[in-house]
Write an enzyme that holds these catalytic residues in place. Structure first.
Site, PDB file in Angstrom:
ATOM      1  N   TYR A  18       0.867  -1.186   0.000  1.00 54.96           N
ATOM      2  CA  TYR A  18       0.000   0.000   0.000  1.00 54.96           C
ATOM      3  C   TYR A  18       0.897   1.228   0.000  1.00 54.96           C
ATOM      4  O   TYR A  18       1.591   1.489   0.982  1.00 54.96           O
ATOM      5  CB  TYR A  18      -0.867  -0.051   1.252  1.00 54.96           C
ATOM      6  CG  TYR A  18      -1.868   1.079   1.403  1.00 54.96           C
ATOM      7  CD1 TYR A  18      -2.807   1.333   0.408  1.00 54.96           C
ATOM      8  CD2 TYR A  18      -1.888   1.867   2.543  1.00 54.96           C
ATOM      9  CE1 TYR A  18      -3.737   2.349   0.559  1.00 54.96           C
ATOM     10  CE2 TYR A  18      -2.813   2.884   2.699  1.00 54.96           C
ATOM     11  CZ  TYR A  18      -3.740   3.111   1.699  1.00 54.96           C
ATOM     12  OH  TYR A  18      -4.657   4.113   1.854  1.00 54.96           O
ATOM     13  N   TYR A 172     -11.674  -5.206   7.004  1.00 58.14           N
ATOM     14  CA  TYR A 172     -10.377  -4.777   7.533  1.00 58.14           C
ATOM     15  C   TYR A 172     -10.529  -3.690   8.590  1.00 58.14           C
ATOM     16  O   TYR A 172     -10.065  -3.802   9.712  1.00 58.14           O
ATOM     17  CB  TYR A 172      -9.482  -4.257   6.398  1.00 58.14           C
ATOM     18  CG  TYR A 172      -8.190  -3.698   6.924  1.00 58.14           C
ATOM     19  CD1 TYR A 172      -7.109  -4.530   7.166  1.00 58.14           C
ATOM     20  CD2 TYR A 172      -8.062  -2.341   7.259  1.00 58.14           C
ATOM     21  CE1 TYR A 172      -5.937  -4.044   7.694  1.00 58.14           C
ATOM     22  CE2 TYR A 172      -6.899  -1.842   7.792  1.00 58.14           C
ATOM     23  CZ  TYR A 172      -5.834  -2.701   8.009  1.00 58.14           C
ATOM     24  OH  TYR A 172      -4.687  -2.214   8.559  1.00 58.14           O
ATOM     25  N   HIS A 173     -11.217  -2.625   8.191  1.00 58.01           N
ATOM     26  CA  HIS A 173     -11.277  -1.460   9.065  1.00 58.01           C
ATOM     27  C   HIS A 173     -12.197  -1.687  10.260  1.00 58.01           C
ATOM     28  O   HIS A 173     -12.120  -0.977  11.241  1.00 58.01           O
ATOM     29  CB  HIS A 173     -11.742  -0.236   8.282  1.00 58.01           C
ATOM     30  CG  HIS A 173     -10.904  -0.011   7.068  1.00 58.01           C
ATOM     31  ND1 HIS A 173     -11.145  -0.656   5.887  1.00 58.01           N
ATOM     32  CD2 HIS A 173      -9.810   0.748   6.873  1.00 58.01           C
ATOM     33  CE1 HIS A 173     -10.231  -0.301   5.001  1.00 58.01           C
ATOM     34  NE2 HIS A 173      -9.411   0.548   5.559  1.00 58.01           N
ATOM     35  N   LYS A 536     -11.259  16.298  16.116  1.00 58.44           N
ATOM     36  CA  LYS A 536     -10.402  15.782  15.055  1.00 58.44           C
ATOM     37  C   LYS A 536     -10.318  16.809  13.939  1.00 58.44           C
ATOM     38  O   LYS A 536     -11.197  16.874  13.086  1.00 58.44           O
ATOM     39  CB  LYS A 536     -10.970  14.471  14.500  1.00 58.44           C
ATOM     40  CG  LYS A 536     -10.603  13.256  15.319  1.00 58.44           C
ATOM     41  CD  LYS A 536     -10.843  11.959  14.565  1.00 58.44           C
ATOM     42  CE  LYS A 536      -9.874  11.750  13.430  1.00 58.44           C
ATOM     43  NZ  LYS A 536      -8.480  11.513  13.846  1.00 58.44           N
ATOM     44  N   ASP A 540      -8.569  13.656   8.179  1.00 55.76           N
ATOM     45  CA  ASP A 540      -8.366  12.300   8.663  1.00 55.76           C
ATOM     46  C   ASP A 540      -9.615  11.798   9.376  1.00 55.76           C
ATOM     47  O   ASP A 540     -10.117  12.450  10.275  1.00 55.76           O
ATOM     48  CB  ASP A 540      -7.153  12.300   9.614  1.00 55.76           C
ATOM     49  CG  ASP A 540      -7.102  11.070  10.482  1.00 55.76           C
ATOM     50  OD1 ASP A 540      -7.404   9.983   9.949  1.00 55.76           O
ATOM     51  OD2 ASP A 540      -6.781  11.198  11.666  1.00 55.76           O
ATOM     52  N   HIS A 542      -9.958   8.631  10.795  1.00 53.56           N
ATOM     53  CA  HIS A 542      -9.762   7.501  11.709  1.00 53.56           C
ATOM     54  C   HIS A 542     -10.101   7.960  13.117  1.00 53.56           C
ATOM     55  O   HIS A 542      -9.286   8.535  13.810  1.00 53.56           O
ATOM     56  CB  HIS A 542      -8.328   6.987  11.641  1.00 53.56           C
ATOM     57  CG  HIS A 542      -8.009   6.320  10.347  1.00 53.56           C
ATOM     58  ND1 HIS A 542      -7.649   7.010   9.227  1.00 53.56           N
ATOM     59  CD2 HIS A 542      -8.027   5.019   9.985  1.00 53.56           C
ATOM     60  CE1 HIS A 542      -7.440   6.162   8.238  1.00 53.56           C
ATOM     61  NE2 HIS A 542      -7.670   4.944   8.674  1.00 53.56           N
TER      62      HIS A 542
END
Lengths: 661, 325
Positions: A18, A172-173, A536, A540, A542
């Site tokens: 990646y 995945y996440h 945040k 981003d 996450h």
């Protein structure tokens, strides 16, 4: 001993890394080097402005251009990214979601300029919005139009780019967000079902094409350190997917029911402390998804050992690629039939996972499916809870993490010393990208651009497929921001539920009680309960870390304002003032901490607000020192896993600041 | 005169956050200063000030999205809005997660919108005193005040005393009529909204059930609470809701509004006294009947001033009694 007879080996999975950063040109050079080293596919990382549909010169893009991936603002960038990489010979995976249709359009247009027909293209667009709402945070549009865009791409590719995987359903996440294996299986299946049902409901997809559509669905899994369970998870998903294909969608051809998946092994479990241990973790995690011949991944990308410290260098990525090559070419893994068939232990575990996952899947379907379970925050709340449990068991020592909460004695690591231990994105990348964008805008034909955007608007308003007008727009010179703005105007923007209403912790350990008492005491001095803003800034998305801080702060008795993701520094300053908070906690994982934190500090100063700021994220020590010099009270990085201690220090910070007043 | 009072009345936005911090501050000096400020604001505003709208309903009913839609409406005609969003506190830890602010995006970066989230703090099961004070502060400085609270059947009464118009937000399939009646939510709200009308049949059923239920109870002759179907998400029915809010205000009239605010004042004084001095305090004043007489005898007096006066009397009486024993 005699040399064992060599069996015919299976073909290995696709090796990917990646990657992408700074600019299309720099990333192209990196890709060509990686391919020369034996990498067999590409996995493109885009920067956050590209992922969320902003041009490099948009205010929200500030500090983010070229940081976590490559900036692609228009066709010239995409052509530069694949210069001297013939697209008819490449298998390209693109981690792109909200703007997936646009990036695919640019890819198709790039192919056409290389003389490659769409039908020859092979690869994957991630295009899984449900997990964006739940974890990754780069969504833009509300669920309904997002599902429409996904199903448009499915309907388009099944005819025009038959070897393309239009969606990569990402569990995945979900694991990164705290999902247990059961949740990972159930939510991935629910997600895939939501997409398939949306495609099936379309007028332009005849029923007899549904098996082909089913066959193009691919998955993207996580592989954690509990690798025996991960082996079983892959097998359970393979079996469940086969059953869903047969029973729910009537797919007769077993080949089309095959569970096809790619993997990025777990990044959540990679530690900042004693980071060299991560190399071993990565190998074990890779075993989890390659061991079973019957459920082996199709493509694998391994993170770099030092990801928890910052951006990996080319050498770090090479190490990960070599790991894959040793596994595939040196060991005898690919010489055997399935190793676990007939194993009572594995079969029992697979059954157990399938049963529990089916129950959870039925629960989600009962609510109206994955989209409904996003909107009512059900899945998100379950994930936040699981994640909270995981962090608590690390804190309490119930879960052993070597080098973190056990065996922490260490020699100094020779691998992490020196200024070049991680890759730094050149701060000029943003300026240069904006320069290229301006030049591109000046070169193109405005009449053609306007016509292409009008065509896009009309097509979307009339319910036509998004792909053909997007490909025309790509050729006409439309930019990423213009394409996304057109859709934003039509569809609106979405804010997903944060899930931090998660049920309260029922732990009453001593450390917690102590902090709680301190929170009460400082509240008495302040005259009202300690109030914290968790924010945040930047693009981003996450949000797992910020959410855990918010939940923990509530559990120790603070009043917590959590405004969610994608805020500008000035919005954070306004919120801090209006809400009357005593402290601000900022979470930034994209590497743009320097600019964004400075902007917040500057905003507070110009408002005359004396509110202390703490920062958490993937922040190299040099940067942390700079932040502290500029007035940030505390900087936390992934090695600070003890949330109770962080809370106690927040009380210190507030107490100190207050004493100064 | 306080420093903040004139600034608030002059709509100085930068005075709002400090004023809200002050009225929430439990330290004795701050409380004295806050009492002066609040009495001053109440005297000046009287029955005027911004219209106060309450939004209440179960978690997940879409109150925040509806709030967002209403805020946008007001901003479209260039009117300013102050919002107080109340979330429950944990009984055990005292902590609170405030927000779903995430859904209210209309205010981000807009100086015409002010949002303060507050924890209910569970003071004897009710709203924090700071909430009442906050409404007063905001109604001095903004054109509209919106108050959002979570709850079914518990906090409606208190919110109803805090606002001029109470909107109850129900979500489709929230329960049958009996449950609405059991929860006691049919009596207080002035307007019912069934949100998420986009889900169709379930929304229509809930709307009909509410309408049927309303027909059963006794109501003010001048105003029959309407039941509206809206989709806050898609912006459908927001115009109609806006018109309904205006219609309710007209139906209320000057007299109705005065009665409403006075009822709110009385409730604030009662709750404030009980929270501060408990039932012993009330006894010292001569019991509930004495309190009601005092309230009735001072119709025009600002609630926060009355609270101070009565509080002083209670303290004096308790002090006397303590000295005499």
């Amino acid at each position: 001993m005699t040399e064992p007879a060599r069996r015919e080996r299976d073909r290995p999975w696709v090796f990917r890394t990646y990657s992408g950063h700074s600019s299309a040109e720099a990333s192209n050079a990196l890709y060509r080097t990686n391919l020369a080293k034996g990498q067999t596919g590409l996995s493109v990382a885009f920067d956050l402005p590209t992922q969320t549909g902003y041009d490099a010169d948009h205010p929200l893009a500030r500090g983010e251009v070229g940081k976590v991936g490559v900036p692609i603002g228009h066709l010239d960038d995409m052509e530069a990214l694949f210069r001297e990489i013939p697209l008819d010979q490449m298998n390209t995976s693109m981690t792109i979601n909200a703007t997936a249709a646009w990036l695919l359009a640019l890819y198709v247009a790039t192919g056409e300029r290389q003389g490659v027909a769409p039908a020859q293209l092979r690869g994957t667009t991630q295009n899984d919005l449900i997990k964006e709402y739940l974890s990754r945070g780069t969504y833009v549009f509300p669920p309904e139009p997002s599902m429409r865009l996904i199903s448009d791409m499915v309907a388009y590719t099944v005819h025009d780019i038959p070897k393309w995987n239009p969606i990569n359903v990402c569990s995945y996440h979900l694991q990164e967000a705290g999902a247990t294996p059961v949740q990972e299986i159930a939510y991935a299946m629910a997600n895939a079902i939501a997409v398939l049902d949306a495609v099936r409901a379309r007028d332009d997809v005849p029923e007899d094409v549904i098996p082909d559509v089913f066959g193009r669905m691919s998955f993207f899994l996580n592989a954690g350190i509990r690798f025996v369970e991960e082996i079983c998870k892959g097998r359970a998903m393979t079996e469940m997917w086969d059953e869903i294909g047969r029973e729910r969608y009537g797919v007769q051809d077993p080949k089309l029911r095959r569970f096809r998946y790619g993997v990025q092994v777990n990044s959540l479990g990679l530690t900042e402390a004693q980071p060299e241990n991560n190399a071993i973790r990565i190998v074990l995690e890779a075993l989890g998804v390659t061991f079973s011949k019957n459920a082996r991944c199709r493509a694998l990308q391994l993170p770099a050992w030092n990801e928890a410290l910052g951006l990996p260098r080319p050498w770090d990525q090479q190490w990960s690629l070599r790991t894959q090559q040793i596994l595939a070419f040196e060991t005898d893994l690919l010489e055997y039939e399935d190793l676990f068939e007939g194993s009572h232990v594995v079969e029992a575990k697979v059954e157990e996972l399938k049963k529990a996952a089916q129950e959870e899947l039925d629960r989600v379907l009962g609510m109206g499916g994955a989209v409904a379970a996003v909107e009512n925050a059900y899945m998100k709340q379950r994930l936040v809870e699981s994640h909270t449990r995981r962090l608590r068991s690390i804190e309490s020592g119930d879960l052993t993490v070597v080098g973190v909460n056990a065996y922490t004695e260490t020699e100094p690591s020779p691998l992490v010393e020196g200024a070049n231990a991680i890759l730094k994105v050149d701060e000029s990348a943003e300026r240069e990208q904006i320069g290229r964008l301006d030049a591109f805008r000046a070169r193109r034909n405005p009449t053609e651009v306007d016509a292409a955007l009008q065509g896009l608007r009309d097509a979307l308003a009339n319910g036509q497929n998004v792909m053909p007008p997007s490909i025309r727009a790509a050729h006409a010179g439309v930019t990423t921001g213009e394409w996304a703005d057109t859709l934003r105007k039509l569809f609106g923007e979405y804010r997903a539920p944060t899930g931090v209403v998660a049920r309260e912790a029922q732990v009453t350990d001593e450390a917690n009680e102590k902090v709680r008492a301190r929170v009460r005491a400082v509240g008495a001095t302040l005259g009202r309960p300690l109030k914290i803003l968790v924010g945040k800034p930047g693009l981003d998305g996450h949000s797992n870390g910020a959410e855990q801080i918010a939940v923990k702060a509530r559990d120790v008795g603070m009043e917590v304002v959590y405004d969610g993701i994608r805020l500008t520094p000035s919005e954070i300053v306004q919120s801090a003032r209006d809400e009357g908070v005593h402290v601000i906690g900022l979470s930034i994982l994209s590497g743009s901490h320097q600019i964004l934190v400075m902007d917040v500090l500057e905003g507070l100063r110009s408002e005359g607000l004396e509110i202390p700021v703490i920062v958490g994220g993937i922040i190299p020590e040099d940067d942390a020192e700079k932040l502290r010099q500029h007035g940030v009270e505390r900087v936390y990085t992934p090695k600070d896993f003890d949330l109770t201690r962080i809370m106690s220090e927040i009380v210190d910070v507030v107490g100190e600041r207050h004493a100064r007043d | 005169m306080t420093e903040l009072g004139p600034r608030l009345l002059a709509r100085d936005r930068s005075a709002v956050a400090p004023a809200l911090n002050l009225v929430d501050d439990r330290r004795p000096a701050a409380r004295r200063e806050a009492a002066v400020l609040l009495a001053e604001l109440e005297a000046k505003i009287g029955r005027g000030g911004a219209p106060r709208i309450g939004l209440t309903g179960a978690p997940g009913a879409g109150k925040s999205t509806l709030l967002d839609a209403l805020v946008r409406r007001r901003r479209a005609v260039d009117e300013t809005v102050g919002v107080i969003a109340v979330d429950p506190s944990s009984r055990r830890t005292g902590g609170a997660l405030l927000g779903d602010r995430i859904r209210v995006r209309s205010g981000a970066g807009d100086p015409g919108v002010f949002i303060r989230s507050m924890a209910a703090r569970d003071q004897l099961g009710g709203l924090a005193e700071a909430t009442r004070a906050g409404v007063l502060v905001l109604s001095a400085a903004f054109d509209w005040v919106l108050v959002e609270t979570v709850g079914v059947g518990q906090s409606e009464g208190e919110v109803a005393d805090l606002v001029d118009t109470l909107v109850f937000v129900a979500q489709p399939g929230a329960g049958d009529l009996l449950q609405f009646m059991k929860a006691g939510i049919l009596e207080l709200p002035d307007v019912f909204v069934v949100n998420k009308a986009d889900v169709g049949a379930a929304a229509e059923r809930t709307r009909r059930e509410l309408e049927a239920g309303l027909g059963l109870g006794e109501r003010d002759a001048k105003w029959t609470p309407p039941v509206l179907a809206v989709s806050a998400r898609d912006g459908i029915g927001i115009d109609a809701l806006d018109d309904t809010l205006a219609a309710h205000r007209r139906a209320l009239g000057a007299e109705g509004l005065a009665a409403r605010r006075s009822r709110g004042r009385d409730a604030a004084v009662r709750a404030g006294l009980v929270a501060r001095y408990g039932s012993f305090g009330l006894e010292a004043l001569g019991g509930t009947e004495a309190l009601e007489r005092r309230l009735a005898a001072a119709p025009g007096e600002p609630g926060f001033a009355l609270l101070e006066t009565l509080g002083n009397e209670i303290r004096a009486a308790l002090g006397d009694r303590a000295a005499g024993s």
